[in-house]
Write a protein that holds these residues in place. Structure first.
Motif, PDB file in Angstrom:
ATOM      1  N   GLY A   4      22.556   6.307  79.380  1.00 13.82           N
ATOM      2  CA  GLY A   4      21.225   6.444  79.299  1.00 13.82           C
ATOM      3  C   GLY A   4      20.614   7.086  80.467  1.00 13.82           C
ATOM      4  N   LYS A   5      21.057   6.824  81.490  1.00 19.58           N
ATOM      5  CA  LYS A   5      20.570   7.506  82.782  1.00 19.58           C
ATOM      6  C   LYS A   5      21.118   8.822  83.185  1.00 19.58           C
ATOM      7  CE  LYS A   5      19.444   5.698  87.386  1.00 19.58           C
ATOM      8  NZ  LYS A   5      19.572   4.589  88.279  1.00 19.58           N
ATOM      9  N   ALA A   6      20.003   9.808  83.635  1.00 20.91           N
ATOM     10  CA  ALA A   6      20.341  11.153  84.442  1.00 20.91           C
ATOM     11  C   ALA A   6      21.294  11.046  85.397  1.00 20.91           C
ATOM     12  CB  ALA A   6      19.220  11.815  84.438  1.00 20.91           C
ATOM     13  N   MET A   7      22.216  11.778  85.337  1.00 22.01           N
ATOM     14  CA  MET A   7      23.359  11.308  86.625  1.00 22.01           C
ATOM     15  C   MET A   7      23.747  12.833  86.861  1.00 22.01           C
ATOM     16  SD  MET A   7      23.864   8.216  87.013  1.00 22.01           S
ATOM     17  CE  MET A   7      25.082   7.759  87.670  1.00 22.01           C
ATOM     18  N   ALA A   8      24.214  13.091  88.244  1.00 22.67           N
ATOM     19  CA  ALA A   8      24.750  14.203  88.725  1.00 22.67           C
ATOM     20  C   ALA A   8      25.888  14.100  89.763  1.00 22.67           C
ATOM     21  CB  ALA A   8      23.622  14.861  89.731  1.00 22.67           C
ATOM     22  N   TRP A   9      26.916  14.854  89.519  1.00 23.73           N
ATOM     23  CA  TRP A   9      28.129  14.808  89.888  1.00 23.73           C
ATOM     24  C   TRP A   9      28.134  15.407  91.358  1.00 23.73           C
ATOM     25  CZ3 TRP A   9      32.616  12.340  89.084  1.00 23.73           C
ATOM     26  CH2 TRP A   9      33.721  13.130  89.703  1.00 23.73           C
ATOM     27  N   VAL A  10      28.930  14.561  92.442  1.00 22.97           N
ATOM     28  CA  VAL A  10      29.072  14.884  93.757  1.00 22.97           C
ATOM     29  C   VAL A  10      30.470  15.395  93.826  1.00 22.97           C
ATOM     30  CG1 VAL A  10      28.738  14.446  96.061  1.00 22.97           C
ATOM     31  CG2 VAL A  10      27.269  13.529  94.367  1.00 22.97           C
ATOM     32  N   ALA A  11      30.779  16.699  93.780  1.00 23.48           N
ATOM     33  CA  ALA A  11      32.107  17.055  93.882  1.00 23.48           C
ATOM     34  C   ALA A  11      32.938  16.688  95.044  1.00 23.48           C
ATOM     35  CB  ALA A  11      32.470  18.727  93.827  1.00 23.48           C
ATOM     36  N   GLN A  15      32.080  11.681  92.675  1.00 23.59           N
ATOM     37  CA  GLN A  15      31.372  10.360  91.970  1.00 23.59           C
ATOM     38  C   GLN A  15      30.136  10.972  91.247  1.00 23.59           C
ATOM     39  OE1 GLN A  15      30.205   7.542  94.747  1.00 23.59           O
ATOM     40  NE2 GLN A  15      29.636   8.924  96.342  1.00 23.59           N
ATOM     41  N   TRP A  16      29.634   9.931  90.243  1.00 25.12           N
ATOM     42  CA  TRP A  16      28.481  10.142  89.614  1.00 25.12           C
ATOM     43  C   TRP A  16      27.345   9.573  90.194  1.00 25.12           C
ATOM     44  CZ3 TRP A  16      27.476  13.714  86.191  1.00 25.12           C
ATOM     45  CH2 TRP A  16      28.680  14.303  85.145  1.00 25.12           C
ATOM     46  N   LEU A  17      26.036  10.244  90.703  1.00 22.74           N
ATOM     47  CA  LEU A  17      25.316   9.479  91.544  1.00 22.74           C
ATOM     48  C   LEU A  17      23.758   9.765  90.483  1.00 22.74           C
ATOM     49  CD1 LEU A  17      25.310  10.833  95.038  1.00 22.74           C
ATOM     50  CD2 LEU A  17      26.197   8.446  94.149  1.00 22.74           C
ATOM     51  N   SER A  18      22.934   8.778  90.572  1.00 24.98           N
ATOM     52  CA  SER A  18      21.732   9.004  89.958  1.00 24.98           C
ATOM     53  C   SER A  18      21.197  10.031  90.430  1.00 24.98           C
ATOM     54  CB  SER A  18      20.820   7.587  90.105  1.00 24.98           C
ATOM     55  OG  SER A  18      20.388   7.575  91.583  1.00 24.98           O
ATOM     56  N   ILE A  19      20.037  10.628  90.183  1.00 24.61           N
ATOM     57  CA  ILE A  19      19.387  11.893  90.501  1.00 24.61           C
ATOM     58  C   ILE A  19      18.979  11.642  91.828  1.00 24.61           C
ATOM     59  CG2 ILE A  19      17.656  13.526  90.087  1.00 24.61           C
ATOM     60  CD1 ILE A  19      20.072  14.056  88.242  1.00 24.61           C
ATOM     61  N   GLU A  20      18.120  10.482  91.974  1.00 19.91           N
ATOM     62  CA  GLU A  20      17.471  10.153  93.119  1.00 19.91           C
ATOM     63  C   GLU A  20      18.494  10.070  94.375  1.00 19.91           C
ATOM     64  OE1 GLU A  20      17.021   8.691  90.437  1.00 19.91           O
ATOM     65  OE2 GLU A  20      14.766   8.745  89.920  1.00 19.91           O
ATOM     66  N   ASP A  21      19.644   9.179  94.051  1.00 20.35           N
ATOM     67  CA  ASP A  21      20.802   9.007  94.757  1.00 20.35           C
ATOM     68  C   ASP A  21      21.271  10.617  95.299  1.00 20.35           C
ATOM     69  OD1 ASP A  21      20.332   6.512  95.290  1.00 20.35           O
ATOM     70  OD2 ASP A  21      21.943   5.765  93.735  1.00 20.35           O
ATOM     71  N   PHE A  22      21.538  11.496  94.356  1.00 21.43           N
ATOM     72  CA  PHE A  22      22.035  12.750  94.429  1.00 21.43           C
ATOM     73  C   PHE A  22      21.277  13.529  95.658  1.00 21.43           C
ATOM     74  CE2 PHE A  22      22.090  17.325  93.817  1.00 21.43           C
ATOM     75  CZ  PHE A  22      23.619  17.539  93.740  1.00 21.43           C
ATOM     76  N   TRP A  23      19.905  13.426  95.249  1.00 21.14           N
ATOM     77  CA  TRP A  23      18.845  14.190  96.100  1.00 21.14           C
ATOM     78  C   TRP A  23      18.833  13.421  97.577  1.00 21.14           C
ATOM     79  CZ3 TRP A  23      13.942  13.302  92.527  1.00 21.14           C
ATOM     80  CH2 TRP A  23      14.003  14.310  91.717  1.00 21.14           C
ATOM     81  N   GLN A  24      19.158  12.196  97.783  1.00 24.13           N
ATOM     82  CA  GLN A  24      19.187  11.625  98.942  1.00 24.13           C
ATOM     83  C   GLN A  24      20.564  11.955  99.742  1.00 24.13           C
ATOM     84  OE1 GLN A  24      16.324   9.457 100.378  1.00 24.13           O
ATOM     85  NE2 GLN A  24      17.795  10.050 102.126  1.00 24.13           N
ATOM     86  N   ASN A  25      21.491  12.082  98.751  1.00 25.36           N
ATOM     87  CA  ASN A  25      22.970  12.268  99.584  1.00 25.36           C
ATOM     88  C   ASN A  25      22.953  13.697  99.966  1.00 25.36           C
ATOM     89  OD1 ASN A  25      25.774  11.560  99.781  1.00 25.36           O
ATOM     90  ND2 ASN A  25      26.101  13.352  98.326  1.00 25.36           N
ATOM     91  N   TRP A  26      22.358  14.709  99.242  1.00 21.09           N
ATOM     92  CA  TRP A  26      22.061  16.158  99.714  1.00 21.09           C
ATOM     93  C   TRP A  26      21.365  15.970 100.960  1.00 21.09           C
ATOM     94  CZ3 TRP A  26      18.040  19.379  99.961  1.00 21.09           C
ATOM     95  CH2 TRP A  26      18.173  20.684 100.235  1.00 21.09           C
ATOM     96  N   ALA A  27      20.076  15.457 100.938  1.00 18.54           N
ATOM     97  CA  ALA A  27      19.469  15.430 101.969  1.00 18.54           C
ATOM     98  C   ALA A  27      19.991  14.869 103.366  1.00 18.54           C
ATOM     99  CB  ALA A  27      17.823  15.073 101.636  1.00 18.54           C
ATOM    100  N   ASP A  28      20.555  13.737 103.191  1.00 22.55           N
ATOM    101  CA  ASP A  28      21.328  13.180 104.414  1.00 22.55           C
ATOM    102  C   ASP A  28      22.485  13.997 104.853  1.00 22.55           C
ATOM    103  OD1 ASP A  28      19.732  10.852 103.901  1.00 22.55           O
ATOM    104  OD2 ASP A  28      21.320   9.527 102.950  1.00 22.55           O
ATOM    105  N   GLY A  29      23.020  14.963 104.314  1.00 21.63           N
ATOM    106  CA  GLY A  29      23.908  15.649 104.613  1.00 21.63           C
ATOM    107  C   GLY A  29      23.249  16.959 105.550  1.00 21.63           C
ATOM    108  N   ARG A  30      22.040  17.163 105.394  1.00 22.63           N
ATOM    109  CA  ARG A  30      21.171  17.840 106.278  1.00 22.63           C
ATOM    110  C   ARG A  30      20.346  17.277 107.289  1.00 22.63           C
ATOM    111  NH1 ARG A  30      17.612  21.119 102.732  1.00 22.63           N
ATOM    112  NH2 ARG A  30      18.131  22.786 104.399  1.00 22.63           N
ATOM    113  N   GLY A  31      20.497  16.103 107.307  1.00 18.33           N
ATOM    114  CA  GLY A  31      19.610  15.345 108.454  1.00 18.33           C
ATOM    115  C   GLY A  31      18.663  14.405 107.729  1.00 18.33           C
TER     116      GLY A  31
END
Length: 95
Positions: A4-11, A15-31
């Motif tokens: 029931g929770k929106a998730m995004a796949w990180v190739a 692994q599957w991450l929540s949308i907020e964690d996906f955003w944070q993971n993506w941003a962390d990769g850019r500083g």
């Protein structure tokens, strides 16, 4: 959606991450998220191309990216999936 929770796949990490964690993971990769999280946008004259900001509106959040002289939803720049624009506060950032 998982449980029931929106998730995004990180190739990269497979692994599957929540949308907020996906955003944070993506941003962390850019500083990291350049301007943090707030209901108020950063001062326009201090913002640089590709800066990021987590806007808080209507009880939700949306990751924004400064692109070609204006704030856009990060998904509108990156095109991860159309579902990101329907998530949390993202449908309302331009209201």
């Amino acid at each position: 959606m998982l449980n029931g929770k929106a998730m995004a796949w990180v190739a990269e990490t497979k692994q599957w991450l929540s949308i907020e964690d996906f955003w944070q993971n993506w941003a962390d990769g850019r500083g990291g998220i350049t301007w943090g999280s707030s209901k108020d946008y950063p001062p326009y004259e201090q913002v640089k191309e590709q800066d990021t900001f987590l806007v808080e509106i209507n009880g939700g959040t949306c990751l924004m990216e400064f692109w070609h002289n204006r704030w856009r939803r990060a998904n509108d720049v990156r095109r991860w999936d159309d579902g990101f624009n329907d998530y949390s506060a993202c449908p309302h950032v331009f209201d």
